[in-house]
Design an enzyme around this catalytic site. Structure first.
Site, short mmCIF file in Angstrom:
data_model
loop_
_atom_site.label_atom_id
_atom_site.label_comp_id
_atom_site.label_asym_id
_atom_site.label_seq_id
_atom_site.Cartn_x
_atom_site.Cartn_y
_atom_site.Cartn_z
N THR A 185 4.98 47.13 -56.50
CA THR A 185 3.87 46.94 -57.45
C THR A 185 4.22 45.81 -58.41
OG1 THR A 185 3.17 49.24 -57.37
CG2 THR A 185 2.72 48.09 -59.43
N ARG B 296 -6.61 58.53 -52.60
CA ARG B 296 -5.65 58.71 -53.72
C ARG B 296 -5.61 57.45 -54.63
NH1 ARG B 296 -0.80 55.85 -55.55
NH2 ARG B 296 0.48 57.38 -56.62
N GLY C 77 -3.46 55.89 -57.97
CA GLY C 77 -2.25 56.07 -58.79
C GLY C 77 -2.49 55.70 -60.24
N ASP C 78 -1.39 55.42 -60.94
CA ASP C 78 -1.48 55.11 -62.37
C ASP C 78 -1.91 53.66 -62.65
OD1 ASP C 78 1.06 54.41 -61.15
OD2 ASP C 78 1.67 53.72 -63.14
N THR D 134 5.55 50.88 -63.27
CA THR D 134 5.70 50.98 -61.82
C THR D 134 6.53 52.21 -61.48
OG1 THR D 134 6.54 49.92 -59.82
CG2 THR D 134 7.71 49.40 -61.86
N GLY D 135 6.13 52.89 -60.42
CA GLY D 135 6.88 54.09 -60.03
C GLY D 135 5.94 55.12 -59.43
N GLY E 246 3.25 57.23 -59.30
CA GLY E 246 2.08 57.19 -60.17
C GLY E 246 1.64 58.53 -60.74
#
Ligand code: ASP
Length: 343
Positions: free
Chosen positions: A209, A237, A239-240, A260-261, A263
């Site tokens: 990301t 789906r 994510g964040d 990043t990670g 989410g």
């Protein structure tokens, strides 16, 4: 005599108003950077052992090229929004990162991309989620910020909106790379528990990301994030990364943040907003706030990942709790490019 007395009262009051750090000490006077930029290219199982020397230097060269472009623009007085968008476009166009070309594949072997951007002066924001044909999702997110009355558009509607504004469209297959095909194959083997290979152990299903946080010469902070999400994601789906407050946040009065990670954890903790709030209302420095959220809150919840953040002085924080995070920053006279933990 009377004037001297008034002066000393003012001095005393201003000393009392000095922000106090968590340790209780007044912070050292800070020098404001003319401009600054911090970028990330994702956090994950990134170790020297699973990296070739060529790949290592390609990543560093790409991050340096992004900083070069940012430096040129910031030096000549470009605004933070233009700089953040152009830096993210460079990383979206590079197959190295999980954003734009090189994005990860969904369970159906397609690409569904997420991006967001926020302006710290107005708190205006724009985001797109699950887009599949706009070549540069960050430009679509910027268009939502500037040319719509909304904050987030999703799926086909978001692609149509981008198309209606003349943003470049591509076939979904444009985003595909061999590396991400292999990651999906590996994720499917993992899921089915059959035919695992030794490579499957260290393939990371999301890292790459991209994000940028920029402070321009007029003191504005902009944060931006773009991603393909997580390999093998299903059922639309999200994510964040496209969620303002989770993956991206900017407020000139505190800081700008791009995450990043994993989410789902970042959404549950509203990580990007949490850093800003800890600075604004907890009187924490940028570094203290960023460390608290990543190394205490995220860690305690069992989440993995990291963030980049920058405040109005050009102070930079880049905490993460994974093996590595592609990360770099630049301000006048200072340039740092790093990949691994402890580097
Ligand atoms: N945060 C992104 C997501 O969960 C993935 C990543 O940053 O690696 O979609």
């Amino acid at each position: 005599m009377k004037i001297l007395h008034i002066m000393s009262i003012i001095l005393l009051l201003s000393a009392c108003n000095q922000p106090v750090t968590k340790s209780g000490e007044a912070p050292r006077p800070q020098k404001k950077a003319d401009y600054a930029i911090v970028i990330h290219g994702g956090a994950g199982t990134i170790t020297r052992a699973n990296m070739t020397p060529q790949l290592d230097s390609t990543y560093r060269a790409t991050m340096n090229a992004v900083l070069d472009q940012a430096e040129k623009l910031l030096h000549q007085g470009s605004d933070a929004l233009d700089v953040a968008e152009s830096c993210i476009i460079m990383m979206e166009d590079s197959p190295l990162f999980n954003a734009g070309k090189g994005a990860v594949l969904t369970h159906e072997a397609k690409h569904e991309l997420d991006a967001s951007v926020m302006h710290g002066a107005s708190l205006n924001a724009g985001a797109v989620s699950g887009v599949s044909t706009v070549k540069n999702p960050i430009s679509a997110a910027r268009a939502v910020l500037e040319k719509s009355e909304h904050v987030m558009l999703s799926g086909d509607g978001a692609d149509q909106f981008a198309h209606s504004l003349g943003l470049t469209q591509v076939e979904n297959a444009y985003f595909t790379t061999e590396r991400r095909k292999k990651s999906l194959e590996s994720a499917l083997r993992n899921e089915q528990g059959t035919g695992m290979t030794s490579e499957d152990e260290w393939i990371d299903y999301k890292f790459g990301t991209v994000g940028a946080v920029v402070l321009d010469k007029s003191g504005d902070i902009v944060a931006a994030t773009s991603t393909g999400g997580m390999t093998n994601k299903k059922y639309g789906r999200i994510g964040d990364s496209p969620i303002i407050g989770s993956g991206t946040y900017a407020d000139n009065r505190s800081c700008g943040v791009s995450c990043t990670g994993h989410g789902e954890y970042f959404i549950r903790l509203s990580v990007a907003h949490a850093v800003s709030q800890a600075m604004k209302h907890g009187d924490l420095s940028l570094e203290e706030a960023a460390d608290l959220v990543i190394h205490t809150e995220l860690q305690d919840l069992g989440g993995t990942g990291g963030l980049i953040a920058l405040d109005s002085y050009g102070n930079v924080a880049m905490p993460f709790n994974t093996e590595g995070m592609y990360r770099a920053y630049l301000k006048p006279g200072e340039r740092v490019v790093k990949i691994y933990k402890g580097e």
